[in-house]
Design a protein around this motif. Structure first.
Motif, PDB file in Angstrom:
ATOM      1  N   VAL A 138       0.704 -10.146  10.452  1.00  0.00           N
ATOM      2  CA  VAL A 138      -0.754 -10.265  10.433  1.00  0.00           C
ATOM      3  C   VAL A 138      -1.304  -8.876  10.712  1.00  0.00           C
ATOM      4  N   THR A 139      -2.216  -8.420   9.851  1.00  0.00           N
ATOM      5  CA  THR A 139      -2.759  -7.071   9.968  1.00  0.00           C
ATOM      6  C   THR A 139      -4.278  -7.105   9.876  1.00  0.00           C
ATOM      7  N   TYR A 140      -4.934  -6.486  10.843  1.00  0.00           N
ATOM      8  CA  TYR A 140      -6.391  -6.336  10.802  1.00  0.00           C
ATOM      9  C   TYR A 140      -6.714  -5.124   9.946  1.00  0.00           C
ATOM     10  N   MET A 145     -11.699  -8.408   8.496  1.00  0.00           N
ATOM     11  CA  MET A 145     -10.732  -8.890   7.520  1.00  0.00           C
ATOM     12  C   MET A 145      -9.301  -8.784   8.051  1.00  0.00           C
ATOM     13  N   TYR A 146      -8.501  -9.810   7.755  1.00  0.00           N
ATOM     14  CA  TYR A 146      -7.099  -9.878   8.158  1.00  0.00           C
ATOM     15  C   TYR A 146      -6.243 -10.173   6.934  1.00  0.00           C
ATOM     16  N   THR A 147      -5.106  -9.505   6.836  1.00  0.00           N
ATOM     17  CA  THR A 147      -4.121  -9.811   5.807  1.00  0.00           C
ATOM     18  C   THR A 147      -2.943 -10.526   6.459  1.00  0.00           C
ATOM     19  N   LEU A 148      -2.640 -11.707   5.962  1.00  0.00           N
ATOM     20  CA  LEU A 148      -1.531 -12.509   6.462  1.00  0.00           C
ATOM     21  C   LEU A 148      -0.458 -12.545   5.382  1.00  0.00           C
ATOM     22  N   LYS A 149       0.772 -12.222   5.769  1.00  0.00           N
ATOM     23  CA  LYS A 149       1.828 -12.045   4.772  1.00  0.00           C
ATOM     24  C   LYS A 149       3.118 -12.705   5.232  1.00  0.00           C
TER      25      LYS A 149
END
Length: 238
Positions: A138-140, A145-149
């Protein structure tokens, strides 16, 4: 939900974007949430490690999906990584749930921007089985906005999505959790390559959490190893 006991743990040695199909498991149908650290009469609900502070921007870890044996159709648990939830009312998180509602374990990838409902990924497009190597992050990225991968390197797929949420970013976690309060017997699950803000999880002095129910431990969180980037979760009791 279940209870953990915070212990003093010694540090040892210190994409394809795609809309998920309609959910198919009972957990998905019920919208069961892997929610913030929570207390009810049964206790607290997390096991693993939680780093606390401020300004958390990323968390990542890998694990090998453990073989689970169902004790009952109520058993459900998931390893996941996330930001927030420890002392916050939001969690930005992703992982793999093991659901025993059919009588046999079903592994299903998911993500959640709590308090929104979890999103379960298609079993056919994003399959997960015992022994698969999973990496979650999980990256802010700014502006809420957050990117979940999620990557399953064994089966060669990656799922990534970006979502918006107003959150505190006051903690980062590598966790196991049972939303139903009942763990299947997962034996031992090993987390590795656990990092927070690009540094080892252990460098943040995280709290170690052991889930328990009515004074009985359900799982044991092992000491951090490999420079503070790995640890084991061992099943003890449903």
């Amino acid at each position: 939900m279940r209870k953990f006991l915070i212990r003093a743990v010694t540090l040892a040695a210190a994409a394809a974007l795609a809309a998920p199909a309609a959910p198919v498991t009972a957990a998905a149908a019920q919208g069961l949430s892997f929610r913030p650290l929570h207390y009810n009469i049964n206790g607290y609900n997390w096991g693993g490690y939680a780093a606390t502070g401020s300004g958390f921007t990323s968390v990542s870890a890998s694990w090998t999906e453990a073989k689970a044996t169902c004790n009952s159709t109520n058993d459900l648990y998931a390893p996941w990584v996330g930001i927030d939830g420890y002392g916050s009312s939001t969690v930005e998180q992703t992982g793999v749930a093991t659901d025993c509602s059919s009588g046999s374990p079903v592994d299903q990838a998911w993500y959640e921007m709590y308090p929104a409902n979890p999103v379960y990924l298609s079993l056919s497009s994003y399959p997960v089985s015992t022994g698969d190597v999973i990496t979650a992050s999980v990256t802010y990225t700014g502006n809420r906005m957050y990117t979940l991968k999620l990557t399953n390197s064994t089966r060669g797929w990656t799922y990534s999505t970006s979502k918006s949420l107003s959150a505190r970013r006051a903690s980062a976690e590598v966790i196991i959790e049972s939303p139903t309060g009942a763990y299947p017997n997962f034996g031992t699950l090993n987390f590795s390559s656990a990092t927070v803000n690009g540094k080892s999880l252990g460098s943040f002095g995280p709290a170690a959490l052991d889930p328990s129910s009515n004074g009985t431990y359900e799982a044991r969180t092992g000491a951090l190893g490999s420079g503070g980037t790995s640890f084991a979760e061992t099943f003890l009791h449903e």
